[in-house]
Write an enzyme that holds these catalytic residues in place. Structure first.
Site, PDB file in Angstrom:
ATOM      1  N   GLY A   7     116.967  67.836  -6.043  1.00 50.88           N
ATOM      2  CA  GLY A   7     117.276  66.854  -5.072  1.00 50.88           C
ATOM      3  C   GLY A   7     117.635  67.775  -3.696  1.00 50.88           C
ATOM      4  O   GLY A   7     118.468  68.212  -3.350  1.00 50.88           O
ATOM      5  N   LYS A 188     137.294  59.352  -1.968  1.00 52.78           N
ATOM      6  CA  LYS A 188     136.250  59.435  -1.350  1.00 52.78           C
ATOM      7  C   LYS A 188     135.370  58.229  -1.284  1.00 52.78           C
ATOM      8  O   LYS A 188     134.997  57.580  -0.462  1.00 52.78           O
ATOM      9  CB  LYS A 188     135.108  60.475  -1.522  1.00 52.78           C
ATOM     10  N   ASN A 196     130.759  52.361   4.401  1.00 54.34           N
ATOM     11  CA  ASN A 196     129.246  52.182   4.195  1.00 54.34           C
ATOM     12  C   ASN A 196     128.768  50.719   4.371  1.00 54.34           C
ATOM     13  O   ASN A 196     127.979  50.408   5.220  1.00 54.34           O
ATOM     14  CB  ASN A 196     128.985  52.873   3.018  1.00 54.34           C
ATOM     15  N   GLU A 274     122.730  53.562  -1.910  1.00 51.96           N
ATOM     16  CA  GLU A 274     123.500  53.754  -2.928  1.00 51.96           C
ATOM     17  C   GLU A 274     124.762  52.901  -3.421  1.00 51.96           C
ATOM     18  O   GLU A 274     125.675  52.991  -4.287  1.00 51.96           O
ATOM     19  CB  GLU A 274     124.268  55.131  -2.787  1.00 51.96           C
TER      20      GLU A 274
HETATM   21  P1  NAD Z   1     118.844  62.584   1.302  1.00 49.28           P
HETATM   22  O1  NAD Z   1     118.418  61.069   1.348  1.00 49.28           O
HETATM   23  O2  NAD Z   1     118.741  63.495   2.254  1.00 49.28           O
HETATM   24  O3  NAD Z   1     118.036  63.469  -0.044  1.00 49.28           O
HETATM   25  C1  NAD Z   1     117.843  62.711  -1.344  1.00 49.28           C
HETATM   26  C2  NAD Z   1     116.773  62.776  -1.678  1.00 49.28           C
HETATM   27  O4  NAD Z   1     115.914  61.894  -1.129  1.00 49.28           O
HETATM   28  C3  NAD Z   1     115.920  63.862  -1.708  1.00 49.28           C
HETATM   29  O5  NAD Z   1     114.995  63.926  -2.805  1.00 49.28           O
HETATM   30  C4  NAD Z   1     114.982  63.642  -0.414  1.00 49.28           C
HETATM   31  O6  NAD Z   1     113.724  64.653  -0.481  1.00 49.28           O
HETATM   32  C5  NAD Z   1     114.561  62.329  -0.340  1.00 49.28           C
HETATM   33  N1  NAD Z   1     114.469  61.873   0.809  1.00 49.28           N
HETATM   34  C6  NAD Z   1     115.046  61.986   1.944  1.00 49.28           C
HETATM   35  N2  NAD Z   1     114.572  61.195   3.048  1.00 49.28           N
HETATM   36  C7  NAD Z   1     113.445  60.783   2.463  1.00 49.28           C
HETATM   37  C8  NAD Z   1     112.377  59.677   3.100  1.00 49.28           C
HETATM   38  N3  NAD Z   1     112.464  59.469   4.434  1.00 49.28           N
HETATM   39  N4  NAD Z   1     111.557  59.560   2.426  1.00 49.28           N
HETATM   40  C9  NAD Z   1     111.353  59.881   0.685  1.00 49.28           C
HETATM   41  N5  NAD Z   1     112.300  60.355   0.474  1.00 49.28           N
HETATM   42  C10 NAD Z   1     113.278  60.856   1.143  1.00 49.28           C
HETATM   43  O7  NAD Z   1     120.473  62.451   0.566  1.00 49.28           O
HETATM   44  P2  NAD Z   1     121.560  63.559   0.989  1.00 49.28           P
HETATM   45  O8  NAD Z   1     121.997  62.943   2.232  1.00 49.28           O
HETATM   46  O9  NAD Z   1     121.094  64.888   0.734  1.00 49.28           O
HETATM   47  O10 NAD Z   1     122.500  63.075  -0.010  1.00 49.28           O
HETATM   48  C11 NAD Z   1     122.392  63.437  -1.481  1.00 49.28           C
HETATM   49  C12 NAD Z   1     123.789  62.872  -2.076  1.00 49.28           C
HETATM   50  O11 NAD Z   1     124.882  63.536  -1.513  1.00 49.28           O
HETATM   51  C13 NAD Z   1     124.054  61.618  -2.053  1.00 49.28           C
HETATM   52  O12 NAD Z   1     124.778  61.185  -3.103  1.00 49.28           O
HETATM   53  C14 NAD Z   1     125.064  61.379  -0.832  1.00 49.28           C
HETATM   54  O13 NAD Z   1     125.676  60.323  -0.935  1.00 49.28           O
HETATM   55  C15 NAD Z   1     125.760  62.574  -0.881  1.00 49.28           C
HETATM   56  N6  NAD Z   1     126.334  63.234   0.244  1.00 49.28           N
HETATM   57  C16 NAD Z   1     125.760  63.233   1.356  1.00 49.28           C
HETATM   58  C17 NAD Z   1     126.430  63.978   2.352  1.00 49.28           C
HETATM   59  C18 NAD Z   1     125.749  64.058   3.575  1.00 49.28           C
HETATM   60  O14 NAD Z   1     126.374  64.297   4.872  1.00 49.28           O
HETATM   61  N7  NAD Z   1     124.626  63.667   3.817  1.00 49.28           N
HETATM   62  C19 NAD Z   1     127.513  64.438   2.404  1.00 49.28           C
HETATM   63  C20 NAD Z   1     128.309  64.101   1.187  1.00 49.28           C
HETATM   64  C21 NAD Z   1     127.482  63.738   0.174  1.00 49.28           C
END
Ligand code: NAD
Length: 313
Positions: A7, A188, A196, A274
Protein backbone atom coordinates in the site's frame (compact mmCIF):
# COMPACT_ATOMS: atom_id res chain seq x y z
CA UNK A 1 16.35 -4.78 6.23
CA UNK A 2 14.40 -6.06 3.24
CA UNK A 3 11.13 -4.17 3.47
CA UNK A 4 7.88 -4.39 1.53
CA UNK A 5 5.57 -1.41 1.69
CA UNK A 6 2.17 -2.94 1.01
CA UNK A 7 0.00 0.00 0.00
CA UNK A 8 2.23 2.76 -1.34
CA UNK A 9 -0.15 5.72 -1.29
CA UNK A 10 0.58 8.81 0.78
CA UNK A 11 1.80 7.10 3.96
CA UNK A 12 3.40 4.16 2.16
CA UNK A 13 5.36 6.63 0.04
CA UNK A 14 6.58 8.45 3.15
CA UNK A 15 7.73 5.28 4.90
CA UNK A 16 9.11 3.78 1.67
CA UNK A 17 11.10 6.91 0.89
CA UNK A 18 12.51 7.36 4.40
CA UNK A 19 13.46 3.67 4.73
CA UNK A 20 15.02 3.74 1.24
CA UNK A 21 17.04 6.85 2.16
CA UNK A 22 18.29 4.96 5.24
CA UNK A 23 19.69 2.27 2.88
CA UNK A 24 17.15 -0.48 3.47
CA UNK A 25 16.22 -2.64 0.49
CA UNK A 26 12.68 -1.42 -0.10
CA UNK A 27 10.04 -2.47 -2.62
CA UNK A 28 6.61 -0.92 -3.02
CA UNK A 29 3.47 -2.93 -3.76
CA UNK A 30 0.31 -1.11 -4.77
CA UNK A 31 -2.93 -1.44 -6.71
CA UNK A 32 -3.35 1.96 -8.42
CA UNK A 33 -2.15 1.53 -12.03
CA UNK A 34 -1.50 5.21 -12.81
CA UNK A 35 0.55 5.66 -9.63
CA UNK A 36 2.55 2.50 -10.33
CA UNK A 37 3.24 3.50 -13.96
CA UNK A 38 4.47 6.97 -12.95
CA UNK A 39 6.81 5.58 -10.29
CA UNK A 40 8.13 2.89 -12.67
CA UNK A 41 8.78 5.55 -15.33
CA UNK A 42 10.06 8.54 -13.32
CA UNK A 43 10.75 7.24 -9.79
CA UNK A 44 8.83 8.15 -6.65
CA UNK A 45 8.66 11.92 -6.48
CA UNK A 46 8.06 13.85 -3.28
CA UNK A 47 8.01 17.33 -1.92
CA UNK A 48 9.85 16.40 1.27
CA UNK A 49 9.70 19.31 3.74
CA UNK A 50 9.96 21.77 0.85
CA UNK A 51 12.69 19.93 -1.06
CA UNK A 52 11.87 18.16 -4.34
CA UNK A 53 13.25 14.60 -4.20
CA UNK A 54 13.10 11.62 -6.54
CA UNK A 55 13.83 8.06 -5.42
CA UNK A 56 14.19 5.04 -7.67
CA UNK A 57 12.32 2.39 -5.68
CA UNK A 58 11.03 -0.78 -7.35
CA UNK A 59 7.24 -0.90 -7.46
CA UNK A 60 4.94 -3.77 -8.42
CA UNK A 61 1.23 -4.08 -8.96
CA UNK A 62 -0.17 -6.31 -6.22
CA UNK A 63 -1.57 -8.68 -8.86
CA UNK A 64 1.95 -9.33 -10.25
CA UNK A 65 3.81 -10.08 -6.99
CA UNK A 66 3.03 -13.81 -6.93
CA UNK A 67 6.08 -14.29 -9.20
CA UNK A 68 8.39 -11.76 -7.48
CA UNK A 69 11.27 -13.34 -5.56
CA UNK A 70 11.73 -11.13 -2.49
CA UNK A 71 11.73 -12.69 0.95
CA UNK A 72 11.04 -9.73 3.20
CA UNK A 73 12.20 -9.21 6.78
CA UNK A 74 9.42 -6.70 7.29
CA UNK A 75 6.13 -5.85 5.62
CA UNK A 76 4.59 -2.49 6.48
CA UNK A 77 0.88 -2.34 5.74
CA UNK A 78 -0.44 1.00 4.51
CA UNK A 79 -3.49 0.20 2.41
CA UNK A 80 -6.81 1.79 3.20
CA UNK A 81 -8.66 -0.50 5.62
CA UNK A 82 -11.07 -1.87 3.00
CA UNK A 83 -8.11 -2.85 0.74
CA UNK A 84 -6.25 -4.80 3.44
CA UNK A 85 -7.64 -8.30 2.93
CA UNK A 86 -7.03 -8.28 -0.84
CA UNK A 87 -3.48 -6.99 -0.31
CA UNK A 88 -2.69 -9.67 2.31
CA UNK A 89 -3.97 -12.36 -0.04
CA UNK A 90 -1.84 -11.10 -2.93
CA UNK A 91 1.44 -10.69 -1.05
CA UNK A 92 1.16 -13.91 0.94
CA UNK A 93 3.93 -15.70 -0.97
CA UNK A 94 6.35 -12.89 0.03
CA UNK A 95 5.55 -13.33 3.72
CA UNK A 96 7.89 -16.03 5.02
CA UNK A 97 7.95 -17.74 8.40
CA UNK A 98 10.27 -15.03 9.79
CA UNK A 99 8.68 -12.01 8.11
CA UNK A 100 7.33 -9.47 10.58
CA UNK A 101 4.15 -7.69 9.52
CA UNK A 102 3.58 -4.21 10.91
CA UNK A 103 0.10 -2.70 10.62
CA UNK A 104 -0.11 1.09 10.83
CA UNK A 105 -3.57 1.64 9.36
CA UNK A 106 -6.05 3.81 11.20
CA UNK A 107 -9.03 1.99 12.64
CA UNK A 108 -9.85 -0.97 14.82
CA UNK A 109 -9.63 -4.74 14.44
CA UNK A 110 -7.17 -5.11 11.52
CA UNK A 111 -5.46 -7.94 13.38
CA UNK A 112 -8.50 -10.11 12.63
CA UNK A 113 -7.70 -9.85 8.91
CA UNK A 114 -3.91 -10.18 9.27
CA UNK A 115 -4.24 -13.25 11.53
CA UNK A 116 -5.75 -15.16 8.60
CA UNK A 117 -2.38 -14.94 6.78
CA UNK A 118 0.34 -14.42 9.42
CA UNK A 119 1.10 -16.21 12.72
CA UNK A 120 0.36 -14.11 15.79
CA UNK A 121 4.03 -14.08 16.80
CA UNK A 122 4.94 -12.17 13.61
CA UNK A 123 2.27 -9.47 13.84
CA UNK A 124 3.11 -6.01 15.16
CA UNK A 125 0.40 -3.42 15.73
CA UNK A 126 1.20 0.25 15.61
CA UNK A 127 -0.19 3.71 15.73
CA UNK A 128 1.48 6.60 13.95
CA UNK A 129 1.35 10.37 14.23
CA UNK A 130 3.17 10.84 10.92
CA UNK A 131 1.05 12.33 8.15
CA UNK A 132 1.33 12.41 4.36
CA UNK A 133 -0.57 13.44 1.27
CA UNK A 134 -0.47 12.79 -2.47
CA UNK A 135 -0.25 15.63 -5.00
CA UNK A 136 -1.18 13.15 -7.72
CA UNK A 137 -0.18 9.67 -8.93
CA UNK A 138 3.56 9.17 -8.34
CA UNK A 139 4.04 12.29 -6.22
CA UNK A 140 3.83 12.60 -2.44
CA UNK A 141 3.67 15.66 -0.24
CA UNK A 142 5.52 15.04 3.02
CA UNK A 143 5.68 17.73 5.67
CA UNK A 144 6.34 17.84 9.40
CA UNK A 145 7.34 15.32 12.00
CA UNK A 146 5.71 12.32 13.58
CA UNK A 147 6.19 9.28 15.74
CA UNK A 148 5.19 5.63 15.93
CA UNK A 149 4.15 3.47 18.88
CA UNK A 150 4.26 -0.27 18.35
CA UNK A 151 3.82 -3.56 20.12
CA UNK A 152 3.96 -7.23 19.12
CA UNK A 153 0.63 -9.03 19.21
CA UNK A 154 2.07 -12.39 20.24
CA UNK A 155 3.81 -12.73 23.61
CA UNK A 156 7.11 -13.92 22.14
CA UNK A 157 7.61 -11.15 19.57
CA UNK A 158 9.35 -8.49 21.70
CA UNK A 159 12.94 -9.00 20.41
CA UNK A 160 11.86 -8.87 16.79
CA UNK A 161 9.77 -5.78 17.51
CA UNK A 162 12.84 -4.06 18.98
CA UNK A 163 14.73 -4.86 15.74
CA UNK A 164 11.94 -3.26 13.75
CA UNK A 165 12.03 -0.22 16.05
CA UNK A 166 15.80 0.11 15.48
CA UNK A 167 15.30 -0.09 11.71
CA UNK A 168 12.56 2.59 11.78
CA UNK A 169 14.66 4.84 14.01
CA UNK A 170 17.66 4.63 11.66
CA UNK A 171 15.29 6.15 9.12
CA UNK A 172 14.34 8.91 11.63
CA UNK A 173 10.80 7.61 11.96
CA UNK A 174 10.75 8.06 15.78
CA UNK A 175 9.46 4.64 16.81
CA UNK A 176 9.09 3.43 20.36
CA UNK A 177 7.77 0.36 22.12
CA UNK A 178 4.33 0.64 23.69
CA UNK A 179 3.15 -1.53 26.56
CA UNK A 180 -0.47 -0.93 25.63
CA UNK A 181 -0.87 -0.32 21.92
CA UNK A 182 -4.61 -1.00 21.98
CA UNK A 183 -5.11 2.08 24.15
CA UNK A 184 -3.37 4.37 21.68
CA UNK A 185 -5.22 2.72 18.77
CA UNK A 186 -8.56 3.34 20.52
CA UNK A 187 -7.56 6.88 21.48
CA UNK A 188 -6.77 7.78 17.88
CA UNK A 189 -9.91 5.96 16.71
CA UNK A 190 -11.96 8.24 18.99
CA UNK A 191 -10.52 11.32 17.29
CA UNK A 192 -11.13 9.80 13.85
CA UNK A 193 -14.51 8.41 14.94
CA UNK A 194 -15.76 11.89 15.78
CA UNK A 195 -13.96 14.42 13.55
CA UNK A 196 -13.88 12.33 10.36
CA UNK A 197 -17.50 11.30 10.00
CA UNK A 198 -19.06 14.42 11.55
CA UNK A 199 -17.10 16.96 9.48
CA UNK A 200 -17.77 14.88 6.35
CA UNK A 201 -21.53 14.72 6.90
CA UNK A 202 -21.83 18.30 8.15
CA UNK A 203 -19.55 19.65 5.39
CA UNK A 204 -17.47 21.52 7.93
CA UNK A 205 -13.90 21.98 9.05
CA UNK A 206 -13.09 20.92 12.62
CA UNK A 207 -13.35 24.44 14.11
CA UNK A 208 -16.72 25.02 12.45
CA UNK A 209 -18.16 21.85 13.98
CA UNK A 210 -16.46 22.34 17.37
CA UNK A 211 -17.94 25.83 17.77
CA UNK A 212 -21.56 24.61 17.48
CA UNK A 213 -23.45 24.36 20.74
CA UNK A 214 -24.18 20.64 20.20
CA UNK A 215 -20.57 19.58 19.52
CA UNK A 216 -19.77 18.53 23.09
CA UNK A 217 -22.93 16.44 23.48
CA UNK A 218 -22.43 14.61 20.16
CA UNK A 219 -18.73 13.96 20.76
CA UNK A 220 -19.29 12.73 24.32
CA UNK A 221 -21.99 10.30 23.15
CA UNK A 222 -19.75 8.84 20.44
CA UNK A 223 -16.71 8.60 22.72
CA UNK A 224 -18.77 6.85 25.40
CA UNK A 225 -19.59 4.11 22.84
CA UNK A 226 -15.90 3.71 21.93
CA UNK A 227 -15.03 3.61 25.65
CA UNK A 228 -17.57 0.88 26.39
CA UNK A 229 -16.07 -1.33 23.66
CA UNK A 230 -12.48 -0.45 24.62
CA UNK A 231 -13.24 -1.63 28.15
CA UNK A 232 -14.43 -5.01 26.86
CA UNK A 233 -11.23 -5.30 24.79
CA UNK A 234 -9.07 -4.44 27.82
CA UNK A 235 -7.83 -1.23 26.21
CA UNK A 236 -7.41 1.38 28.88
CA UNK A 237 -9.07 4.61 27.67
CA UNK A 238 -8.95 7.85 29.65
CA UNK A 239 -12.14 9.60 28.52
CA UNK A 240 -11.18 13.07 29.80
CA UNK A 241 -7.83 12.85 27.98
CA UNK A 242 -9.58 11.74 24.78
CA UNK A 243 -12.12 14.58 24.96
CA UNK A 244 -9.32 17.10 25.53
CA UNK A 245 -7.50 15.78 22.48
CA UNK A 246 -10.64 15.98 20.33
CA UNK A 247 -11.37 19.54 21.51
CA UNK A 248 -7.80 20.56 20.64
CA UNK A 249 -8.73 19.85 16.99
CA UNK A 250 -11.16 22.81 17.06
CA UNK A 251 -8.37 25.36 17.56
CA UNK A 252 -8.34 27.79 14.61
CA UNK A 253 -4.72 28.74 15.35
CA UNK A 254 -3.48 25.17 14.87
CA UNK A 255 -5.46 22.55 12.91
CA UNK A 256 -9.07 23.73 13.33
CA UNK A 257 -9.39 25.10 9.81
CA UNK A 258 -8.44 21.73 8.27
CA UNK A 259 -10.89 19.18 6.97
CA UNK A 260 -10.13 15.68 8.26
CA UNK A 261 -8.89 12.94 5.93
CA UNK A 262 -12.32 11.31 5.44
CA UNK A 263 -13.67 14.62 4.13
CA UNK A 264 -10.78 14.79 1.69
CA UNK A 265 -11.31 11.17 0.61
CA UNK A 266 -15.05 11.44 0.04
CA UNK A 267 -15.96 15.06 -0.63
CA UNK A 268 -12.81 16.18 -2.46
CA UNK A 269 -11.61 12.95 -4.10
CA UNK A 270 -14.89 10.99 -4.37
CA UNK A 271 -13.33 7.90 -2.77
CA UNK A 272 -14.91 5.37 -0.42
CA UNK A 273 -14.16 5.93 3.26
CA UNK A 274 -12.77 3.84 6.14
CA UNK A 275 -15.96 4.39 8.22
CA UNK A 276 -16.62 0.61 8.53
CA UNK A 277 -13.27 0.22 10.32
CA UNK A 278 -13.75 3.15 12.71
CA UNK A 279 -17.36 3.75 13.86
CA UNK A 280 -18.52 0.64 11.98
CA UNK A 281 -16.03 -1.51 13.92
CA UNK A 282 -17.58 -0.23 17.17
CA UNK A 283 -21.03 -1.24 15.91
CA UNK A 284 -19.81 -4.76 15.01
CA UNK A 285 -18.06 -5.21 18.35
CA UNK A 286 -21.10 -3.78 20.13
CA UNK A 287 -23.23 -6.57 18.65
CA UNK A 288 -20.64 -9.10 19.79
CA UNK A 289 -20.62 -7.73 23.37
CA UNK A 290 -24.32 -6.85 23.49
CA UNK A 291 -23.61 -3.13 23.89
CA UNK A 292 -25.83 -0.50 22.23
CA UNK A 293 -23.95 1.81 19.84
CA UNK A 294 -26.66 4.03 18.27
CA UNK A 295 -24.46 7.06 17.57
CA UNK A 296 -21.74 5.06 15.80
CA UNK A 297 -24.38 3.11 13.93
CA UNK A 298 -26.19 6.24 12.68
CA UNK A 299 -22.95 7.98 11.69
CA UNK A 300 -21.78 4.89 9.78
CA UNK A 301 -25.10 4.77 7.92
CA UNK A 302 -24.99 8.48 7.10
CA UNK A 303 -21.47 8.21 5.68
CA UNK A 304 -22.48 5.22 3.56
CA UNK A 305 -25.51 7.14 2.30
CA UNK A 306 -23.23 10.06 1.37
CA UNK A 307 -20.81 7.69 -0.42
CA UNK A 308 -23.73 6.37 -2.47
CA UNK A 309 -25.21 9.80 -3.21
CA UNK A 310 -21.82 10.94 -4.50
CA UNK A 311 -21.11 7.67 -6.35
CA UNK A 312 -17.78 7.28 -4.52
CA UNK A 313 -15.37 4.57 -5.70
P1 NAD B 1 -3.90 6.60 0.40
O1 NAD B 1 -5.31 6.75 -0.04
O2 NAD B 1 -2.94 7.68 0.01
O3 NAD B 1 -3.30 5.22 -0.15
C1 NAD B 1 -3.95 3.99 0.12
C2 NAD B 1 -4.09 3.23 -1.19
O4 NAD B 1 -5.02 3.91 -2.05
C3 NAD B 1 -2.79 3.12 -1.98
O5 NAD B 1 -2.75 1.85 -2.57
C4 NAD B 1 -2.91 4.20 -3.03
O6 NAD B 1 -2.16 3.97 -4.19
C5 NAD B 1 -4.40 4.16 -3.32
N1 NAD B 1 -4.89 5.46 -3.85
C6 NAD B 1 -4.62 6.70 -3.36
N2 NAD B 1 -5.24 7.63 -4.11
C7 NAD B 1 -5.91 6.96 -5.09
C8 NAD B 1 -6.73 7.37 -6.17
N3 NAD B 1 -7.01 8.65 -6.38
N4 NAD B 1 -7.24 6.42 -6.97
C9 NAD B 1 -6.98 5.10 -6.76
N5 NAD B 1 -6.21 4.65 -5.73
C10 NAD B 1 -5.68 5.56 -4.92
O7 NAD B 1 -3.95 6.36 1.96
P2 NAD B 1 -2.97 6.87 3.10
O8 NAD B 1 -3.31 8.28 3.42
O9 NAD B 1 -1.58 6.51 2.75
O10 NAD B 1 -3.47 6.00 4.33
C11 NAD B 1 -3.12 4.62 4.51
C12 NAD B 1 -3.57 4.22 5.91
O11 NAD B 1 -2.87 5.02 6.88
C13 NAD B 1 -5.05 4.46 6.19
O12 NAD B 1 -5.53 3.50 7.09
C14 NAD B 1 -5.07 5.83 6.86
O13 NAD B 1 -6.21 6.04 7.67
C15 NAD B 1 -3.78 5.73 7.68
N6 NAD B 1 -3.15 7.00 8.05
C16 NAD B 1 -3.05 8.02 7.14
C17 NAD B 1 -2.40 9.19 7.52
C18 NAD B 1 -2.21 10.33 6.54
O14 NAD B 1 -1.77 11.42 6.96
N7 NAD B 1 -2.44 10.16 5.26
C19 NAD B 1 -1.88 9.32 8.81
C20 NAD B 1 -1.98 8.23 9.68
C21 NAD B 1 -2.61 7.06 9.30
Amino acid sequence: MKVIIAGAGAMGSRFGLMLHQAKNEVILVDGWPEHIDNIKKDGLKANFNGEEVVAQIPIYHQNEVASVDFSADLVILFTKAMQLDAMMKEIKNMVGTNTKVLCLLNGIGHEDVIKKYVPLSNIILGNTMWTAGLEGPGKAKLFGNGSIDLQNLGEDGRDATEEVIACLNKANLNAKYSGNILSSIYKKACVNGTMNGLCTILDSNMAGFGETDVADAIVESIVSEFAAIAKMEKADLNIEEVLTQIKSCYNRETIGLHHPSMYQDLIINNRLTEIDYINGAIVRKGKQYNIETPYCSFLTQLVHAKEQILGAK
